[in-house]
Write a protein that holds these residues in place. Structure first.
Motif, PDB file in Angstrom:
ATOM      1  N   THR A  45       0.847  -1.185   0.000  1.00 21.61           N
ATOM      2  CA  THR A  45       0.000   0.000   0.000  1.00 21.61           C
ATOM      3  C   THR A  45       0.885   1.238   0.000  1.00 21.61           C
ATOM      4  OG1 THR A  45      -1.643  -1.176   1.321  1.00 21.61           O
ATOM      5  CG2 THR A  45      -1.843   1.201   1.233  1.00 21.61           C
ATOM      6  N   THR A  46       0.534   2.217  -0.820  1.00 24.50           N
ATOM      7  CA  THR A  46       1.219   3.503  -0.838  1.00 24.50           C
ATOM      8  C   THR A  46       0.182   4.588  -0.572  1.00 24.50           C
ATOM      9  OG1 THR A  46       2.850   2.717  -2.428  1.00 24.50           O
ATOM     10  CG2 THR A  46       2.604   5.092  -2.219  1.00 24.50           C
ATOM     11  N   THR A  47       0.453   5.408   0.433  1.00 26.40           N
ATOM     12  CA  THR A  47      -0.426   6.513   0.778  1.00 26.40           C
ATOM     13  C   THR A  47       0.344   7.807   0.569  1.00 26.40           C
ATOM     14  OG1 THR A  47      -1.505   5.149   2.448  1.00 26.40           O
ATOM     15  CG2 THR A  47      -1.867   7.521   2.589  1.00 26.40           C
ATOM     16  N   LYS A  48      -0.243   8.718  -0.207  1.00 30.12           N
ATOM     17  CA  LYS A  48       0.401  10.000  -0.479  1.00 30.12           C
ATOM     18  C   LYS A  48      -0.552  11.110  -0.055  1.00 30.12           C
ATOM     19  CE  LYS A  48       2.863  12.451  -4.132  1.00 30.12           C
ATOM     20  NZ  LYS A  48       3.261  12.404  -5.546  1.00 30.12           N
ATOM     21  N   ILE A  49      -0.086  11.968   0.844  1.00 30.99           N
ATOM     22  CA  ILE A  49      -0.885  13.079   1.355  1.00 30.99           C
ATOM     23  C   ILE A  49      -0.215  14.377   0.919  1.00 30.99           C
ATOM     24  CG2 ILE A  49      -1.759  14.247   3.410  1.00 30.99           C
ATOM     25  CD1 ILE A  49      -1.652  11.512   4.814  1.00 30.99           C
ATOM     26  N   ILE A  50      -0.956  15.213   0.219  1.00 34.77           N
ATOM     27  CA  ILE A  50      -0.455  16.516  -0.217  1.00 34.77           C
ATOM     28  C   ILE A  50      -1.237  17.582   0.552  1.00 34.77           C
ATOM     29  CG2 ILE A  50      -0.178  18.084  -2.154  1.00 34.77           C
ATOM     30  CD1 ILE A  50      -0.090  15.599  -3.969  1.00 34.77           C
ATOM     31  N   GLU A  51      -0.511  18.385   1.322  1.00 36.71           N
ATOM     32  CA  GLU A  51      -1.138  19.426   2.130  1.00 36.71           C
ATOM     33  C   GLU A  51      -0.711  20.794   1.619  1.00 36.71           C
ATOM     34  OE1 GLU A  51      -1.340  18.236   6.633  1.00 36.71           O
ATOM     35  OE2 GLU A  51       0.589  17.596   5.775  1.00 36.71           O
ATOM     36  N   THR A  52      -1.655  21.700   1.558  1.00 36.38           N
ATOM     37  CA  THR A  52      -1.379  23.084   1.216  1.00 36.38           C
ATOM     38  C   THR A  52      -2.014  23.948   2.293  1.00 36.38           C
ATOM     39  OG1 THR A  52      -1.371  22.575  -1.139  1.00 36.38           O
ATOM     40  CG2 THR A  52      -1.656  24.873  -0.526  1.00 36.38           C
ATOM     41  N   ILE A  53      -1.195  24.698   3.005  1.00 37.64           N
ATOM     42  CA  ILE A  53      -1.672  25.560   4.084  1.00 37.64           C
ATOM     43  C   ILE A  53      -1.350  26.999   3.711  1.00 37.64           C
ATOM     44  CG2 ILE A  53      -1.454  26.144   6.533  1.00 37.64           C
ATOM     45  CD1 ILE A  53      -0.488  23.210   6.953  1.00 37.64           C
ATOM     46  N   ARG A  54      -2.380  27.837   3.700  1.00 35.58           N
ATOM     47  CA  ARG A  54      -2.210  29.261   3.424  1.00 35.58           C
ATOM     48  C   ARG A  54      -2.795  30.026   4.614  1.00 35.58           C
ATOM     49  NH1 ARG A  54       0.700  27.363   0.126  1.00 35.58           N
ATOM     50  NH2 ARG A  54       0.359  27.283  -2.105  1.00 35.58           N
ATOM     51  N   GLN A  55      -1.946  30.765   5.313  1.00 33.85           N
ATOM     52  CA  GLN A  55      -2.390  31.537   6.460  1.00 33.85           C
ATOM     53  C   GLN A  55      -2.093  33.002   6.189  1.00 33.85           C
ATOM     54  OE1 GLN A  55      -0.650  30.375  10.180  1.00 33.85           O
ATOM     55  NE2 GLN A  55      -1.489  32.106  11.280  1.00 33.85           N
ATOM     56  N   VAL A  56      -3.116  33.831   6.271  1.00 30.56           N
ATOM     57  CA  VAL A  56      -2.960  35.266   6.053  1.00 30.56           C
ATOM     58  C   VAL A  56      -3.500  35.985   7.289  1.00 30.56           C
ATOM     59  CG1 VAL A  56      -3.523  37.235   4.586  1.00 30.56           C
ATOM     60  CG2 VAL A  56      -3.254  34.979   3.557  1.00 30.56           C
ATOM     61  N   GLU A  57      -2.668  36.851   7.872  1.00 29.97           N
ATOM     62  CA  GLU A  57      -3.074  37.634   9.035  1.00 29.97           C
ATOM     63  C   GLU A  57      -3.263  39.081   8.597  1.00 29.97           C
ATOM     64  OE1 GLU A  57      -0.378  37.121  12.319  1.00 29.97           O
ATOM     65  OE2 GLU A  57      -0.314  34.948  12.031  1.00 29.97           O
ATOM     66  N   TYR A  58      -4.381  39.667   9.032  1.00 27.69           N
ATOM     67  CA  TYR A  58      -4.726  41.031   8.652  1.00 27.69           C
ATOM     68  C   TYR A  58      -4.758  41.933   9.883  1.00 27.69           C
ATOM     69  CZ  TYR A  58      -6.428  38.897   4.333  1.00 27.69           C
ATOM     70  OH  TYR A  58      -6.523  38.202   3.159  1.00 27.69           O
ATOM     71  N   THR A  59      -4.485  43.226   9.666  1.00 29.37           N
ATOM     72  CA  THR A  59      -4.707  44.233  10.697  1.00 29.37           C
ATOM     73  C   THR A  59      -5.795  45.165  10.184  1.00 29.37           C
ATOM     74  OG1 THR A  59      -2.986  45.669   9.792  1.00 29.37           O
ATOM     75  CG2 THR A  59      -2.330  44.176  11.541  1.00 29.37           C
ATOM     76  N   ASN A  74       4.786   4.088   2.601  1.00 29.09           N
ATOM     77  CA  ASN A  74       4.693   2.775   1.961  1.00 29.09           C
ATOM     78  C   ASN A  74       4.550   1.711   3.037  1.00 29.09           C
ATOM     79  OD1 ASN A  74       5.102   3.804  -0.678  1.00 29.09           O
ATOM     80  ND2 ASN A  74       7.290   3.942  -0.274  1.00 29.09           N
ATOM     81  N   SER A  75       3.665   0.743   2.781  1.00 23.76           N
ATOM     82  CA  SER A  75       3.415  -0.319   3.749  1.00 23.76           C
ATOM     83  C   SER A  75       3.334  -1.650   3.014  1.00 23.76           C
ATOM     84  CB  SER A  75       2.104  -0.036   4.484  1.00 23.76           C
ATOM     85  OG  SER A  75       1.752  -1.127   5.281  1.00 23.76           O
ATOM     86  N   THR A  76       3.986  -2.685   3.558  1.00 20.20           N
ATOM     87  CA  THR A  76       3.933  -4.028   2.994  1.00 20.20           C
ATOM     88  C   THR A  76       3.495  -4.997   4.081  1.00 20.20           C
ATOM     89  OG1 THR A  76       5.735  -3.507   1.464  1.00 20.20           O
ATOM     90  CG2 THR A  76       5.244  -5.828   1.817  1.00 20.20           C
ATOM     91  N   THR A  77       2.475  -5.806   3.762  1.00 23.38           N
ATOM     92  CA  THR A  77       1.963  -6.799   4.707  1.00 23.38           C
ATOM     93  C   THR A  77       2.068  -8.172   4.069  1.00 23.38           C
ATOM     94  OG1 THR A  77       0.397  -5.181   5.570  1.00 23.38           O
ATOM     95  CG2 THR A  77      -0.017  -7.500   6.088  1.00 23.38           C
TER      96      THR A  77
END
Length: 127
Positions: A45-59, A116-119
């Motif tokens: 088994t192959t697990t692929k996680i793609i994360e995109t984090i966008r943080q915008v701070e305003y005044t 990656n996981s092998t059983t």
């Protein structure tokens, strides 16, 4: 004719029972063709996680800061004021910061995690 219906049902039932009793019953024994066996299985088994984090701070307001050493800072500093050195010829430090409304800070994080996981499994059976 309606009076004969229960008699006809009873007669049909008796004929069915007599027919079933006269039929021979037979069964054959089953002899397996193996004495033991093994099953081996592999799962990858192959697990692929793609994360995109966008943080915008305003005044939403303004911020004005004045700091320093050997600087004459009045009680209510404001942008555009004149600041003076207190002791001429002596070392000094001066910092003036103005932050108006809008974007104060942006943080962008792009991260990819792959696992990656092998059983392996083995089943053994015997008779």
């Amino acid at each position: 004719m309606r009076d004969d219906l229960p008699l006809a049902i009873l007669f049909g039932l008796l004929l069915g029972v007599c027919h079933g009793l006269t039929q021979p019953a037979s069964a054959e024994s089953v002899i397996p063709n193996f004495t033991r066996g093994t099953i081996t299985a592999t799962t990858e088994t192959t697990t692929k996680i793609i994360e995109t984090i966008r943080q915008v701070e305003y005044t939403t307001g303004t911020s004005y800061t004045v700091t320093g050493t050997n600087i004459n800072i009045p009680g209510s500093p404001a942008p555009g004021m004149n600041y003076s050195i207190m002791t001429q010829g002596a070392p000094f430090q001066f910092s003036e910061t103005y932050l108006g409304p809008g974007v104060a800070k942006e943080t962008w994080i792009d991260r990819t995690t792959e696992q990656n996981s092998t059983t392996n499994s083995v089943s053994v059976f015997t008779q």
